[in-house]
Scaffold this motif. Structure first.
Motif, PDB file in Angstrom:
ATOM      1  N   ARG A  16      35.897  42.916  41.159  1.00  0.00           N
ATOM      2  CA  ARG A  16      35.122  43.330  42.338  1.00  0.00           C
ATOM      3  C   ARG A  16      35.434  42.477  43.563  1.00  0.00           C
ATOM      4  NH1 ARG A  16      29.073  44.753  40.656  1.00  0.00           N
ATOM      5  NH2 ARG A  16      29.042  45.385  42.845  1.00  0.00           N
ATOM      6  N   LEU A  17      36.203  41.422  43.340  1.00  0.00           N
ATOM      7  CA  LEU A  17      36.586  40.573  44.465  1.00  0.00           C
ATOM      8  C   LEU A  17      37.568  41.342  45.339  1.00  0.00           C
ATOM      9  CD1 LEU A  17      35.830  37.662  45.128  1.00  0.00           C
ATOM     10  CD2 LEU A  17      38.060  37.003  44.260  1.00  0.00           C
ATOM     11  N   ARG A  18      37.341  41.302  46.645  1.00  0.00           N
ATOM     12  CA  ARG A  18      38.204  42.073  47.534  1.00  0.00           C
ATOM     13  C   ARG A  18      39.362  41.215  48.010  1.00  0.00           C
ATOM     14  NH1 ARG A  18      34.949  46.720  48.539  1.00  0.00           N
ATOM     15  NH2 ARG A  18      33.314  46.311  47.047  1.00  0.00           N
ATOM     16  N   LEU A  19      40.536  41.481  47.423  1.00  0.00           N
ATOM     17  CA  LEU A  19      41.677  40.599  47.658  1.00  0.00           C
ATOM     18  C   LEU A  19      42.283  40.761  49.040  1.00  0.00           C
ATOM     19  CD1 LEU A  19      43.808  40.238  44.425  1.00  0.00           C
ATOM     20  CD2 LEU A  19      42.641  38.487  45.768  1.00  0.00           C
ATOM     21  N   PRO A  65      26.950  44.378  51.769  1.00  0.00           N
ATOM     22  CA  PRO A  65      27.590  43.594  52.837  1.00  0.00           C
ATOM     23  C   PRO A  65      27.918  42.170  52.390  1.00  0.00           C
ATOM     24  CG  PRO A  65      25.611  44.666  53.665  1.00  0.00           C
ATOM     25  CD  PRO A  65      25.660  44.917  52.197  1.00  0.00           C
ATOM     26  N   MET A  66      27.110  41.624  51.486  1.00  0.00           N
ATOM     27  CA  MET A  66      27.402  40.277  50.998  1.00  0.00           C
ATOM     28  C   MET A  66      28.772  40.247  50.328  1.00  0.00           C
ATOM     29  SD  MET A  66      25.002  38.272  51.803  1.00  0.00           S
ATOM     30  CE  MET A  66      25.280  36.833  50.795  1.00  0.00           C
ATOM     31  N   GLU A  67      29.021  41.312  49.560  1.00  0.00           N
ATOM     32  CA  GLU A  67      30.254  41.336  48.790  1.00  0.00           C
ATOM     33  C   GLU A  67      31.439  41.716  49.683  1.00  0.00           C
ATOM     34  OE1 GLU A  67      29.525  43.036  44.804  1.00  0.00           O
ATOM     35  OE2 GLU A  67      31.386  44.119  45.226  1.00  0.00           O
ATOM     36  N   VAL A  68      31.189  42.643  50.617  1.00  0.00           N
ATOM     37  CA  VAL A  68      32.296  43.181  51.411  1.00  0.00           C
ATOM     38  C   VAL A  68      32.618  42.271  52.596  1.00  0.00           C
ATOM     39  CG1 VAL A  68      33.079  45.169  52.741  1.00  0.00           C
ATOM     40  CG2 VAL A  68      31.609  45.496  50.762  1.00  0.00           C
TER      41      VAL A  68
END
Lengths: 271, 374
Positions: free
Chosen positions: B151-154, B252-255
């Motif tokens: 799920r980490l956006r590389l 939004p926290m993740e993105v």
């Protein structure tokens, strides 16, 4: 009579993209002229070019008989004090109250004493139909409709002869829009204003514009009163003025066209 | 057309006759206004407008105000020589004669000051609470991403690493180099008095490696990238992009937040290392040029002067500083309300807060390292 604005052979372009080519337009003294056109036809660009925020690539623009590209800065300032501009969302200075916004041009250009400024600002606030307590509010505390009225009051601060309105009724509810239309009509009649109005609002065009100029294919394709627009055969005009949204706004204009027709008939028969 | 004018034709005693003429418009009223205030004790007034050439609302206001003043005093106020257009203008003004408020009422100065102090104190507490809550949220998101690394956006991570790390190399390098030069120069003039120029190497090495390089880098990055985080996220809030994300089920926290925080945590230690090297290089050149300490001698002294810990003390702090800067930058961005001014305010706030926190945490680290004795 000499037109208030006379545009001849105007070309505006951004880089390679030509927005207007060979555009001619006259705005007559005391009329309300509505500018319509599809999105991206450069209605707002035209307004901004006339008031000098964009520079034309070619052509001449005369306002009050003066070519703005050739006049000295002092003469230009004198012309600028004779017009007022209402931007789309009012463009009020956010750090000043409504009354202080209206007072800016009076203070800056005419050096009016504070007491007189306050009196005249109060007058303008009443003229645009704002309640007296709106004067001490900041723009962020006002609704969209009130911001437009406040912006209109500021554009009237120096009692101009000509005002430019950029989509004055956009974003207002139908009641607010109709009221704003009537306000413009009333002010124009009472103060003898010439109004240059960019709009998409068919009701406004119908209700208050004396003439309509249609921007298409990079120039002013037709200018004339509503009845002429309704008769015109150009496909875009047919779609614009006879489309589903136009139908609701139309009957009034058709009635008027009918009346004019009847009058003409009466006259012809009379002769 | 003549400029506006007014002539007082004093009538007998109680009567006052005013001749008004020329252009009465906004450009003339500044001059005409004082002439119409305090016209004298007469009870009745008559305005003769027959020579008036032009009247606008500003001019009409002056006339109307004068008439009103006499009427309110109980006198008679009359107008002669009216044309229809002038009458219409006067009516227009009379219809809109309502005094308006100009400014919001100002509170008492002392009270306002006390309110400001109190409000400021409450704001600090609220902000501290928000920062702690945000820290928790951020750590939770981080933990989730570690459990599900997919799920980490590389791509955004690498993009932000380039923005905050690689693109900051020139400015960080230049500043560190110049600080190395300045330290060598200032240190040398002092130490020369004791004939101890050679110790300038110790001075440069210890101060650059332990404190100056990392602190300067953190401050530059706070100004450069912390502010950019706030402005980017803030303008997305204004555009309702962040709300759109939430409705589409994106966090939004993740993105937005996590890629920025991770990018800075990864790149700030690297930047700090680069700053160390450039600082030492600047010091070395200055020593060579001004003190005749050759680079070979400089490097030899350097090995005596510093233990590996001097270097690690600086580098260890970097990820903590990075975390603070990125966290504050993102939090302030998300706190933007839906107006353009608030983006500017929050950006200023973000830079001030993050530099403040960096220096506080640096002081805490100093105490910690002194206690453990490195």
């Amino acid at each position: 009579m000499e037109p208030v604005i006379r545009i001849r052979g105007l070309r505006t372009q951004f880089g390679d993209q030509v927005v207007h080519e060979n555009l001619d337009l006259d705005v007559r003294q005391g009329e309300i002229l509505g500018i319509v056109g599809g999105s991206g036809t450069g209605k707002s660009v035209l307004l901004r070019t006339i008031i000098g925020l964009n520079h034309p690539a070619a052509g001449t623009i005369e306002v009050f008989g003066q070519n703005l590209a050739e006049v000295s800065p002092a003469e230009r300032l004198a012309v600028e004090q004779r017009w007022g501009v209402l931007f789309q969302d009012g463009a009020l200075f956010s750090s000043l109250t409504v009354a202080q916004n209206i007072e800016v041009p009076m203070k800056e250009h005419l050096g009016m004493p504070a007491r007189l400024r306050d009196e005249i600002a109060a007058l303008k606030i009443a003229m645009v139909g704002l309640p007296p307590e709106a004067g001490s509010k900041y723009p962020s505390e006002l609704s969209g409709g009130m911001r437009k009225r406040a912006g209109l009051a500021r554009s009237l601060a120096l009692d101009p002869d000509l005002i430019f309105l950029d989509e004055p009724t956009a974003g207002l509810d139908p009641i607010g829009a109709a009221n704003f239309d009537q306000l413009i009509r009333r002010l124009a009649d009472n103060l003898g204003l010439t109004v240059f109005m960019v709009t998409h609002d068919l009701d406004s065009l119908n209700a208050i514009c004396d003439r309509i100029a249609v921007l298409a294919e990079k120039h002013v394709m037709v200018v004339g009163p509503m009845v002429e627009m309704l008769r015109h055969e150009h496909p875009w005009l047919r779609e614009y003025f006879h489309g589903p949204r136009a139908r609701a706004a139309r009957p009034q204009a058709q009635e008027r066209a009918q009346e004019i027709g009847n009058e003409m008939e009466v006259k012809l028969n009379g002769d | 057309m003549t400029e506006g004018w007014v002539k007082v034709e004093a009538g007998g005693g109680e009567e006052l006759l005013l001749q008004v003429g020329g252009i009465w418009d906004a450009r003339n009223v500044t001059r005409l206004d004082p002439q119409l205030r305090g016209l004298g004790p007469a009870a009745n007034i008559t305005l003769d407008l027959s020579q008036l050439e032009r009247l606008d609302t500003a001019g009409a206001w002056l006339l109307f105000r004068t008439l009103k003043e006499y009427r309110n005093r109980g006198g008679r106020a009359e107008v002669t020589g009216l044309t229809t257009s002038i009458e219409a203008m006067l009516e227009q003004v009379a219809a809109n004669d309502t005094p308006a408020e100009i400014e919001p009422p100002r509170p008492n100065a002392l009270r306002a000051m006390v309110e400001d102090v109190g409000g400021g104190a409450v704001d600090v507490v609220i902000e501290a609470k928000q920062q702690i809550a945000f820290l928790g949220l951020l750590l939770e998101t981080l933990a989730r991403s570690i459990r599900h690394p997919s799920r980490l956006r590389l791509v955004p991570l690498v993009h932000h690493m380039e923005q905050v790390g690689f693109n900051a190399l020139p400015i960080v390098g230049l500043i560190s180099f110049l600080i190395g030069v300045v330290l060598a120069y200032q240190g040398a003039t002092q130490l020369q008095r004791f004939g101890a120029e050679i110790f300038v190497v110790n001075l440069i090495a210890v101060s650059v490696l332990r404190e100056i390089a990392i602190l300067l880098t953190a401050i530059v990055v706070a100004g450069r990238s912390g502010s950019a985080f706030t402005a980017e996220i803030g303008s997305m809030v204004v555009n309702e992009e962040v709300d759109a994300m939430r409705t589409l089920g994106l966090d939004p926290m993740e993105v937005l937040v996590l890629p920025r925080v991770l990018a800075l945590v990864i790149t700030l230690p690297l930047l700090a290392f680069f700053a160390d090297m450039m600082g030492l290089f600047g010091g070395m050149l200055m020593c060579w040029g001004a003190l005749d300490i050759s680079p070979a001698l400089f490097l030899e002294r350097l090995q005596d002067a510093v233990s590996p810990w001097s270097f690690w003390v600086g580098i260890i702090k970097a990820p903590f500083f990075a975390f603070l800067i990125a966290m504050v930058g993102c939090l302030e961005g998300l706190r933007v309300t839906r107006s353009a001014e608030s983006v500017g305010q929050q950006t200023t706030r973000s830079v001030v807060t993050s530099i403040f926190l960096v220096i506080v945490v640096d002081a805490l680290f100093s105490i910690f390292f002194a206690t453990v004795g490195v």
